[in-house]
Design a protein around this motif. Structure first.
Motif, mmCIF file in Angstrom:
data_model
loop_
_atom_site.group_PDB
_atom_site.id
_atom_site.type_symbol
_atom_site.label_atom_id
_atom_site.label_comp_id
_atom_site.label_asym_id
_atom_site.label_seq_id
_atom_site.Cartn_x
_atom_site.Cartn_y
_atom_site.Cartn_z
ATOM 1 N N MET A 1 0.850 -1.180 0.000
ATOM 2 C CA MET A 1 0.000 0.000 0.000
ATOM 3 C C MET A 1 0.886 1.231 0.000
ATOM 4 N N GLU A 2 0.268 2.381 -0.162
ATOM 5 C CA GLU A 2 0.978 3.646 -0.062
ATOM 6 C C GLU A 2 1.067 4.012 1.417
ATOM 7 N N TYR A 3 2.268 3.953 1.953
ATOM 8 C CA TYR A 3 2.453 4.196 3.380
ATOM 9 C C TYR A 3 2.617 5.685 3.651
ATOM 10 N N GLU A 4 2.019 6.159 4.726
ATOM 11 C CA GLU A 4 2.195 7.526 5.219
ATOM 12 C C GLU A 4 2.922 7.420 6.558
ATOM 13 N N THR A 5 4.219 7.495 6.492
ATOM 14 C CA THR A 5 5.062 7.258 7.669
ATOM 15 C C THR A 5 5.475 8.585 8.283
ATOM 16 N N THR A 6 5.408 8.645 9.592
ATOM 17 C CA THR A 6 5.817 9.857 10.330
ATOM 18 C C THR A 6 6.770 9.457 11.451
ATOM 19 N N THR B 1 10.443 3.357 -2.466
ATOM 20 C CA THR B 1 10.863 4.471 -1.610
ATOM 21 C C THR B 1 9.801 4.754 -0.569
ATOM 22 N N LEU B 2 10.214 4.794 0.679
ATOM 23 C CA LEU B 2 9.321 5.096 1.796
ATOM 24 C C LEU B 2 9.532 6.545 2.194
ATOM 25 N N THR B 3 8.471 7.332 2.175
ATOM 26 C CA THR B 3 8.534 8.748 2.541
ATOM 27 C C THR B 3 8.223 8.882 4.026
#
Length: 785
Positions: A484-489, A577-579
């Motif tokens: 999935m499209e990860y939203e990492t913080t 690539t993980l943002t």
């Protein structure tokens, strides 16, 4: 010697008269020999009237009044001093009395069935004083019955039913007749029954009227209905008695006394071999003379070589046996079938089993006819497999079909393109070999279901259909990628070794042993000081921090390249690539804001306060722009040059101007000189494509005509102007006319004008001067007043 009916009636009347005369001594009034005696204080006279009952025969048909009886008192010496009077039921109307002799006669025909007796009162009076010489006494005249009413069946005619084959003496129905004559006197009302019609099948009980069967084995199938005539006769059936008749309809009801029988011993039917399963082959019916439930049938196949091919069932409406096909027929395999079919009653009556078996059998022969059949495939379904890596033109499999007819015609093959729209496959028309026509992709379509057509070479209209299921085998041709499209913080206050994201991967391929993914950082990212990756060995990986002290103003976003490898052969890999965004978090580690710009905001103001301030500033700017725009529009003239355009704006001026002395605001030359050439001004609401180069000149004619023509000219120009807008617009014309009779209409000179001046001519100037004509006119006769 036999008496007729009339003679017998006269005989009965004579007997009745004799009885009446013999009772005269009892009916006459007799005077007691005892004398009355007196008692002090009161007196009592011994009764000297003795009244008995009179009898009179009904239905007297003579012309003279019928003598009933005689009244007589011992006081009557025969000198006419006593008179007799009669009162009560029928006195004077039916019964009369001779006041001198006391003889009573009946003047009308009497009917006992209407009234059986009459109660009357008699009295003897002194003719001179009209006083009673004897007390009033009451007596009864009874009407004596004669046989004048025949028996009647009040409930007739009758209908009844009795089962067929009933034994002798079975009760059918009871009939009843009534006689209106007196049942207590003589035999006038005593009725006996007899049967006039319906013998020898039925009989009737003479006294009770019960009808019974008189013959055994009456068959409904031979005759189902009988009409009986029953007679009821009074006087115990003797001669001279009256009689009445009624009809009784007796219907024989059905019993199951007839077995089913086939009209023929054998039947033959021809059917084509192409007849579909469950189709009707034949209908046969066994005859049964019974009706209703007694004629219900059951059919079954008891013998023959078609027990598994055919079946028979009953049609409940027609009681026919319906033979249908259970399996496909094949002329080449078997050309005929023989069936032995039995028909039996559903419910047999045990009383009649001695008559024979209640069933019957027949033979049915079915001839199979040859038809030209389409080719038949050797298998109803061909499963095939092919790798998605196979080359175009490679063989996938082979189908085979043959002509089942004896001609064994050659077969040609083709693919039904409605089942292979993309034309992935081809088939050899002669051999039935299926090959690939395009590259295959299991991820696009894993199974292809195609229909292969086989047609006879000699008769192309005969087409058979075969079904092929081609399964595409998977190869490892798709690299893994993020699930999935990860939203990492990551929080600014994150600690080293803290897990900030758990990732997984997906692969479009489907290996037989399942997926196994391996995660790692790329070579360039392996030595970074910010984040690390841990492969969890369960197709997931964890992203951890390596340090603390992340600050958004230094770097708000980090890009972490991750290398994912699958377990295929050969294995495939991809770099994803993980943002990762740096965020401000609360005490529980929940991100609050991730924007780097938030750091430069004043520390004393909250975000909500800043938004409110910005909204107020924007509102003020919008108001200022609106005010400036309105002021600029207010100063614009009504007619603009070509470079200035405005739409549907009405500008209002509240100043009255300086009068005729004011020559600064307007070009007065245009008002004074009609011949001045006016420059054509472009309308500000449209940009015209065609401009009028000249305007017509006006001659010196009366001003009201000039104005009218001037307005009509402008109106026509506006109507035909292709550049005019499709909505209403305001047109301003600076034209006052030439040599106006009204001179100046300015209010400055009105005070010195002659008050007696006539302004009626204003009414001739048209509707636009109506207001002035109403104000200055002298009368209502104006045209527009």
């Amino acid at each position: 010697m036999k008496l007729g009916k009339v003679e017998f009636c006269h005989f009965l009347q004579l007997i009745a008269l004799f009885l009446c005369f013999s009772g005269m001594s009892q009916a006459e009034l007799s005077r007691s020999r005892s004398k009355p005696y007196f008692q002090s204080g009161r007196s009592r006279t011994k009764r000297s009237w003795v009244w008995n009952q009179f009898f009179v025969l009904e239905e007297y048909m003579g012309s003279d009044p019928l003598y009933v009886g005689k009244l007589h008192s011992d006081v009557d010496k025969g000198d006419g001093s006593i008179k007799y009077i009669l009162s009560g039921e029928g006195a004077s109307s039916i019964f009369i009395i001779d006041e001198n002799t006391g003889d009573i006669h009946a003047t009308k025909r009497l009917d006992r069935e209407e009234q059986a007796y009459y109660t009357l009162r008699a009295q003897a009076l002194d003719r001179l004083t009209n006083k009673p010489v004897e007390p009033e006494s009451e007596f009864v005249i009874k009407i004596q019955d004669i046989n004048d009413n025949e028996p009647k069946f009040l409930d007739g005619p009758y209908t009844a039913g009795v089962p067929e084959m009933s034994p002798v003496g079975t009760s059918v129905v009871q009939v009843t007749a009534t006689d209106a004559d007196d049942p207590t006197y003589g035999n006038s009302a005593r009725v006996v029954y007899s049967i006039l019609q319906g013998q020898p099948y039925f009989s009737v009980e003479p006294k009770t009227g019960v009808i019974k069967t008189a013959l055994p084995n009456m068959d409904r199938e031979a005759k189902d209905q009988y009409l009986l005539v029953i007679q009821a006769k009074d006087m115990v059936g003797q001669n001279g008695g009256l009689s009445g008749t009624t009809s009784v309809t007796v219907t024989l009801t059905d019993v199951n006394d007839n077995p089913p029988r086939f009209p023929r011993r054998s039947y033959q039917y021809n059917v084509p071999e192409s007849l579909p399963v469950a189709s009707v082959v034949a209908r046969i019916k066994a005859a049964d003379a019974d009706i209703g439930a007694n004629a219900e049938m059951e059919y079954k196949i008891v013998d023959g070589d078609g027990l598994g091919i055919f079946k028979i069932a009953v049609d409940k409406d027609t009681q026919e046996g319906i033979i249908t096909i259970q399996k496909d027929l094949d002329f080449e395999a078997k050309t005929s079938y023989t069936l032995r079919i039995e028909a039996a009653n559903k419910d047999a009556d045990p009383r009649f089993l001695s008559l024979g078996p209640f069933s019957d059998t027949t033979t049915v022969k079915i001839i199979v006819e040859d038809v030209d059949e389409p080719p038949v495939f050797s298998s109803p379904l061909y499963p095939m497999e092919v790798s998605e890596a196979t080359q175009v033109g490679n063989i996938i499999g082979t189908v085979a079909a043959h002509d089942p007819d004896s001609s064994n015609s050659p077969v040609r093959y083709s693919i039904d393109r409605n089942t292979d729209l993309e034309r992935y496959f081809n088939i050899d028309a002669n051999s039935g070999v299926i090959t690939t026509a395009k590259s295959l992709d299991r991820e696009t379509n894993a199974v292809h279901n195609i229909t292969v057509l086989a047609m006879e070479s000699q008769n192309p209209s005969q087409v058979g259909r075969g079904y092929v299921a081609i399964t595409i085998l998977d190869i490892n041709d798709n690299a893994p990628e993020f699930a999935m499209e990860y939203e990492t913080t990551v929080c600014e206050n994150a600690q080293p070794g803290q897990v900030i994201q758990k990732i997984s991967a997906v692969d479009k391929d489907e290996p037989s042993n399942g997926h196994q993914f391996y995660f790692s950082l790329t070579t360039d990212a392996t030595n970074n000081h910010n984040f690390s990756l841990k492969d969890n060995k369960d197709n997931t990986a964890s992203i951890l921090t390596r340090r603390n002290g992340f600050r958004r103003q230094e770097q708000s976003v980090y890009y972490l390249p991750i290398f994912i490898v699958d377990s295929g052969s050969p294995s495939l890999s991809s770099t994803n690539t993980l943002t990762i965004r740096v965020c401000d978090c609360d005490a529980e580690g929940v991100a609050q804001t991730c924007n780097a710009e938030a750091y430069v905001l004043p520390a004393g103001l909250s975000t909500g306060a800043l938004i409110a301030i910005l909204a107020c500033v924007l509102t003020l700017l919008v108001l200022i722009l609106l005010i400036i725009t309105m002021r600029r529009r207010k100063k614009e003239p009504l007619i603009f040059d070509e470079e200035r355009d405005i739409r549907e704006n009405i500008v209002r001026y509240d100043d009255e101007g300086g009068g005729e002395e004011d020559t600064e605001a307007f070009d007065m030359a245009a008002l004074r000189n009609l011949n001045v050439i006016r420059d054509t001004k472009t309308r500000r609401d449209v940009t015209p494509e065609i401009q009028f180069l000249s305007r017509p000149t006006f001659k010196s004619i009366p001003d009201n005509v000039i104005f009218r023509e001037f307005i009509w000219e402008r109106l026509k120009e506006a109507d035909v102007d292709p550049c005019a807008p499709p909505y209403d617009s305001l047109q301003t014309y600076a034209f006052e006319g030439n040599g106006s009779v009204a001179e100046s209409l300015s209010s400055l000179d009105s005070i010195s004008s002659n008050s007696d001046q006539n302004y009626d001519y204003l009414s001739d100037w048209g509707p636009r001067f109506k207001r002035l004509a109403d104000m200055y006119g002298t009368g209502p006769e104006s045209l527009y007043s």
